[in-house]
Structure formats: structure tokens, C-alpha cells
Design a protein around this motif. Structure first.
Motif, PDB file in Angstrom:
ATOM      1  N   ARG A  68      -2.004 -12.441  -6.907  1.00 18.74           N
ATOM      2  CA  ARG A  68      -2.149 -11.096  -6.385  1.00 18.74           C
ATOM      3  C   ARG A  68      -2.069 -10.363  -8.046  1.00 18.74           C
ATOM      4  O   ARG A  68      -2.221 -10.770  -8.735  1.00 18.74           O
ATOM      5  N   ALA A  69      -2.718  -8.838  -7.337  1.00 16.64           N
ATOM      6  CA  ALA A  69      -3.030  -7.807  -8.153  1.00 16.64           C
ATOM      7  C   ALA A  69      -2.152  -7.989  -8.680  1.00 16.64           C
ATOM      8  O   ALA A  69      -1.336  -7.905  -8.791  1.00 16.64           O
ATOM      9  N   GLU A  79      -0.688  -4.723 -10.364  1.00 14.52           N
ATOM     10  CA  GLU A  79       0.232  -3.642 -10.297  1.00 14.52           C
ATOM     11  C   GLU A  79       0.946  -4.489  -9.058  1.00 14.52           C
ATOM     12  O   GLU A  79       2.821  -3.885  -9.085  1.00 14.52           O
ATOM     13  N   ARG A  80       1.051  -5.126  -8.147  1.00 14.07           N
ATOM     14  CA  ARG A  80       1.674  -6.030  -7.332  1.00 14.07           C
ATOM     15  C   ARG A  80       2.820  -6.879  -7.969  1.00 14.07           C
ATOM     16  O   ARG A  80       4.405  -6.893  -8.075  1.00 14.07           O
ATOM     17  N   SER A  98       0.773 -13.361 -14.527  1.00 14.17           N
ATOM     18  CA  SER A  98       0.288 -12.538 -13.418  1.00 14.17           C
ATOM     19  C   SER A  98      -1.397 -12.876 -14.036  1.00 14.17           C
ATOM     20  O   SER A  98      -2.018 -13.625 -15.242  1.00 14.17           O
ATOM     21  N   PRO A 103      -4.835 -12.339 -11.832  1.00 10.32           N
ATOM     22  CA  PRO A 103      -4.955 -12.296 -10.170  1.00 10.32           C
ATOM     23  C   PRO A 103      -6.489 -12.934  -9.746  1.00 10.32           C
ATOM     24  O   PRO A 103      -6.896 -13.435 -11.281  1.00 10.32           O
ATOM     25  N   THR A 135      -8.904 -12.271  -8.436  1.00 11.74           N
ATOM     26  CA  THR A 135     -10.393 -11.223  -8.500  1.00 11.74           C
ATOM     27  C   THR A 135     -10.995 -12.152  -9.525  1.00 11.74           C
ATOM     28  O   THR A 135     -12.369 -12.157 -10.338  1.00 11.74           O
TER      29      THR A 135
END
Length: 276
Positions: free
Chosen positions: A171-172, A174-175, A195, A197, A199
């Protein structure tokens, strides 16, 4: 056979006497459903597959996009013309997020010849290739869904991978940090997860980075050839994209299909916030 296929190769295959089955998996988490885009224009011969209906079971404690029942998935794929001995190519708008979910579910249920159109519908149209608004009527396929073709995690398995291996949160950021949570009732991440992401797996054009670039990225995140690797996201869709990117990089990984939406359905599961 490689996992990805480029526009020119697909165009050539579609001109052969036995072209691959082509599945349009365009989908949005919010906004108009993908079928509306499909009706406006799609690759010639492509059959629309609905991610929410065909590639997932109804939402519930198992997650927002739990794994579909084998019989239901088999029925949907046969209706789309999918057969065991015929290659399948899946595509979405551009970044392969939804297409990766189709790739993963087909592979999990035993189809061994599935490829993702790199860059999706955008790459096809930007190359000047033809599109149509005609809906084909495919001949029913003979695909038989047999679970277990790819490794899968449940909540306990995901926690174990986070402890003894590398569990990637797709996930992004910030999430992951718990600063925002626009969908699920609890913010944060699985303790020990890293983390990562999705993307960052693709470039601005939606195409996947080169395998060596992906390998370098995942190595920086702690992934190694001998490591046990898993991936999760909010509901098991973008995490499939992470698993596909890991495969391109040469790192096999398991998918936590229920992902965060399943994890937080059990209040006994711990939640971490902030940086790892």
C-alpha cells in the motif's frame, strides 16, 4: 514463456490461427466500473472480466477481495473462453494492478500460460494499434480450476513471514504508517512488515521496471534469494502486483490474499504504526 508480453508481440500473436485468449480486466477501486471503459473500446477479441465479480468472492471477514470459489472461478473463465492448453493474455488500463490480480488467480488455480500486457490498454493505443467496441461471443473454454498453483498466506502465515522472512506491504506509505486509512476500519500495518508501495514497480508510462531494477529495489528492502517472502495490501489486489514484480526480479513470493482487510477483522491481531 515470460510473465510479460509487449504490444508488438501480442499484435503478432493475435494474427495467428490460434491467438491467445484475451481478457480485459480494467477496474477502478472508486469511480465508473471497468465495463464502461470496455464498451467504449477494447482490444479486438478481448472479453471483459469483472475483478469484483469474477476474480474475487463477496467481501466479508475473509477480506474485501477474498479468493473466489474454485467452481465459480472456473465457470467465469470458461464463459470467457479460457482453456487449459491455450495461452491467456490479461490487460488493464496501464499499470497492471488489476491485470496482476487476474494473472495471480489464474496461476493459483492452475493455468500455466498467463501473461500480462506490459503497459496495458494505454500502451496498445499509443502504439497505434486498433481497438473496437464490438463485444465478442467466445466459444466456451474447458479450463478446470485446481487450487494451489502459487503459494498463498493466511493471517497466521503472514505474521510468520514478517517474523522470520520479509513481508512487504504494497500500500501507499502513508497507509502503512497509519497516518490515513481511507477504506479499512483500522490504520497501520502488520508488525514487522516492510513498506514497499507498488507504485515504485512501474515507470511513469505504467510499464514495469527492468528486472535488474526491480531486483535492486527488492534487495534494498531486504529480499534475498534464500529469504521467505510474502506480500499484502489492503484487499489482495495490489499485493498481486507486488508478487508479479517480485517474480520478474527473480524472487518467488506468497500472497496474503485477505491482506489488511482480513487482518483487522480479528481484533486479536496486533497493529503497528509509524516507520518499520
Amino acid at each position: 514463456m515470460t510473465t510479460l508480453i509487449e504490444v508488438d508481440e501480442l499484435a503478432a500473436l493475435l494474427e495467428t490461427p490460434e491467438p491467445p485468449v484475451l481478457l480485459d480486466v480494467r477496474w477502478r477501486l472508486a469511480g465508473p466500473p471497468g465495463i464502461e471503459d470496455y464498451r467504449k473500446g477494447h482490444l479486438p477479441g478481448a472479453v471483459f472480466v469483472d475483478l469484483d465479480r469474477d476474480l474475487a468472492a463477496p467481501p466479508g471477514p475473509a477480506g474485501r477481495h477474498p479468493l473466489p470459489d474454485a467452481e465459480a472461478f472456473q465457470r467465469a473463465m470458461r464463459a470467457a473462453g479460457v482453456s487449459a492448453g491455450r495461452p491467456v493474455v490479461v490487460y488493464d488500463d496501464a499499470d497492471s494492478t488489476a491485470a496482476a490480480r487476474a494473472w495471480w488467480v489464474l496461476r493459483y488455480f492452475g493455468h500455466e500460460q498467463v501473461r500480462v500486457l506490459n503497459g496495458g490498454y494505454r500502451a496498445w493505443t499509443e502504439a497505434g494499434r486498433p481497438v473496437t467496441d464490438r463485444t465478442p461471443t467466445p466459444e466456451p473454454g474447458d479450463f478446470t480450476a485446481r487450487p494451489g498453483g502459487l503459494p498463498m498466506l493466511d493471517a497466521r502465515g503472514a505474521a510468520a513471514v514478517a517474523e522470520r522472512g520479509v513481508l512487504l506491504d504494497a500500500r501507499a506509505a502513508e497507509r502503512y504508517r497509519g497516518e490515513v486509512e481511507p477504506i479499512d476500519p483500522v490504520a497501520g500495518h502488520i508488525p514487522g512488515a516492510v513498506s514497499a508501495p507498488t507504485t515504485a514497480n512501474v515507470g511513469p508510462d505504467g510499464r514495469f521496471l527492468a528486472p535488474e531494477e526491480l531486483r535492486e529495489r527488492f534487495t534494498r528492502l531486504g529480499v534475498a534469494p534464500a529469504a521467505e517472502v510474502g506480500a499484502y495490501c489492503g484487499s489482495g489486489v495490489t499485493a498481486a502486483h507486488e508478487v508479479l514484480a517480485l517474480e520478474l526480479a527473480g524472487f518467488p513470493a506468497a500472497l496474503y490474499v485477505g491482506s489488511w482487510s482480513n487482518w483487522v477483522s480479528d481484533p486479536a491481531n496486533p497493529v503497528a504504526t509509524g516507520e518499520n
